[in-house]
Design an enzyme around this catalytic site. Sequence first.
Site, PDB file in Angstrom:
ATOM      1  N   HIS A 154      -0.692   0.452 -10.062  1.00 54.40           N
ATOM      2  CA  HIS A 154      -1.359  -0.350  -9.098  1.00 54.40           C
ATOM      3  C   HIS A 154      -1.899  -1.706 -10.169  1.00 54.40           C
ATOM      4  O   HIS A 154      -3.181  -1.943  -9.935  1.00 54.40           O
ATOM      5  CB  HIS A 154      -2.749   0.383  -8.606  1.00 54.40           C
ATOM      6  CG  HIS A 154      -3.055  -0.188  -7.173  1.00 54.40           C
ATOM      7  ND1 HIS A 154      -3.410   0.455  -6.083  1.00 54.40           N
ATOM      8  CD2 HIS A 154      -2.985  -1.543  -6.795  1.00 54.40           C
ATOM      9  CE1 HIS A 154      -3.726  -0.364  -5.231  1.00 54.40           C
ATOM     10  NE2 HIS A 154      -3.367  -1.623  -5.366  1.00 54.40           N
TER      11      HIS A 154
ATOM     12  N   GLU B 270      -3.453   8.276  -5.649  1.00 55.20           N
ATOM     13  CA  GLU B 270      -3.699   7.081  -6.948  1.00 55.20           C
ATOM     14  C   GLU B 270      -4.788   7.871  -7.401  1.00 55.20           C
ATOM     15  O   GLU B 270      -6.052   7.949  -7.014  1.00 55.20           O
ATOM     16  CB  GLU B 270      -3.955   5.889  -6.641  1.00 55.20           C
ATOM     17  CG  GLU B 270      -2.590   5.260  -5.934  1.00 55.20           C
ATOM     18  CD  GLU B 270      -2.806   3.738  -5.781  1.00 55.20           C
ATOM     19  OE1 GLU B 270      -3.776   3.073  -6.407  1.00 55.20           O
ATOM     20  OE2 GLU B 270      -1.895   3.073  -5.319  1.00 55.20           O
TER      21      GLU B 270
ATOM     22  N   ARG C 256       0.797  -1.229  -0.043  1.00 53.03           N
ATOM     23  CA  ARG C 256      -0.002   0.035  -0.098  1.00 53.03           C
ATOM     24  C   ARG C 256       0.879   1.113  -0.099  1.00 53.03           C
ATOM     25  O   ARG C 256       1.897   1.120   0.618  1.00 53.03           O
ATOM     26  CB  ARG C 256      -1.077  -0.027   1.137  1.00 53.03           C
ATOM     27  CG  ARG C 256      -2.299  -0.965   1.188  1.00 53.03           C
ATOM     28  CD  ARG C 256      -2.973  -0.734   0.167  1.00 53.03           C
ATOM     29  NE  ARG C 256      -4.315  -1.478   0.110  1.00 53.03           N
ATOM     30  CZ  ARG C 256      -4.274  -2.639  -0.986  1.00 53.03           C
ATOM     31  NH1 ARG C 256      -3.067  -2.881  -1.532  1.00 53.03           N
ATOM     32  NH2 ARG C 256      -5.274  -3.292  -0.893  1.00 53.03           N
TER      33      ARG C 256
END
Length: 315
Positions: free
Chosen positions: A283, A264, A235
């Site tokens: 991601h 993000e 994360r």
Amino acid sequence: MKLLYPTSLELRPDAFTLPGVSALPYDVAAPLPAAHEDAEVLVTWGNSAEMLRGAAARMTRLQWVQSLAAGPNDVLKAGFPAHVRVTSGSGLHDHTVAEHTLGLLLVAARRFHEMRDAQRQRRWPGHLGGLQPDRPKGAFRTLQDARVLIWGFGSIGQRLAPLLTMLGAEVRGVARSAGERAGFPVFAADALPELLPETDALVMILPSSPETRHALSAALLAHLPRHAWVVNVGRGDTLDEGALVAALQQRRLGGAALDVFETEPLPESSPLWALENVIISPHAAGGRPQGAEALIRDNVARFLAGEPLRNLVAR
């Protein structure tokens, strides 16, 4: 029992529908229809924050939320009542995240990102080809004999570690408690100041929590050798991005391969975009839960039998 499953993933309801269970699809991006508010079980994957908040407020008969994410932070932030059990998709992303992490490590070691940049410029990067040192000291150029430290040695780390050892790496793990897991030595986090100076590549697979926020701090980054690479597939908030940028800009680190970020999508203003010793993936390590139907079916059977659910998240 009424179970709602998301259309954001191709799921076969017949694979997890047991006698006495009615399984119905729903749209994760739209408000939950009033006709579905009486469901006892909600399966989530890629749900909007607004949808989850609405479900938490209106699903008065809800007893259990099965997230297909390894870290169900979105569900935990939505405000579901304390009596609603939450289970995660831990284990569903082990292969894909391990494979992606291996790819990032190989790109960093073999400098494929530099070769790609040269290709776009129609330039022959002679310093990257031809005669090369086999395993140079003070550089991360191969996984052969590389010292890889995996911080967050859970199921993903245990899937990744054997892949690395097959390529000749020396793998150690860091977790909440020391010992041995899956045949690999594991240390507690308080050993990091001693472990990091002996590390060529640090792989971070930490979950997001108040305890892990900026776990990789400026102080810990300073313990890494100048040639070391940092890889984060856990994360984004577990790493102090500002401290990392400073270390990279000042060449106090070899580089970073990052799949997750504090914000993000990564803002255009982030200095990470312009750094030559940074590899960015959007991601992309997970995103493909494998074995979701088997997990849902197992937990549905446990739920109906009154047995403990798999991957229960402490709240």
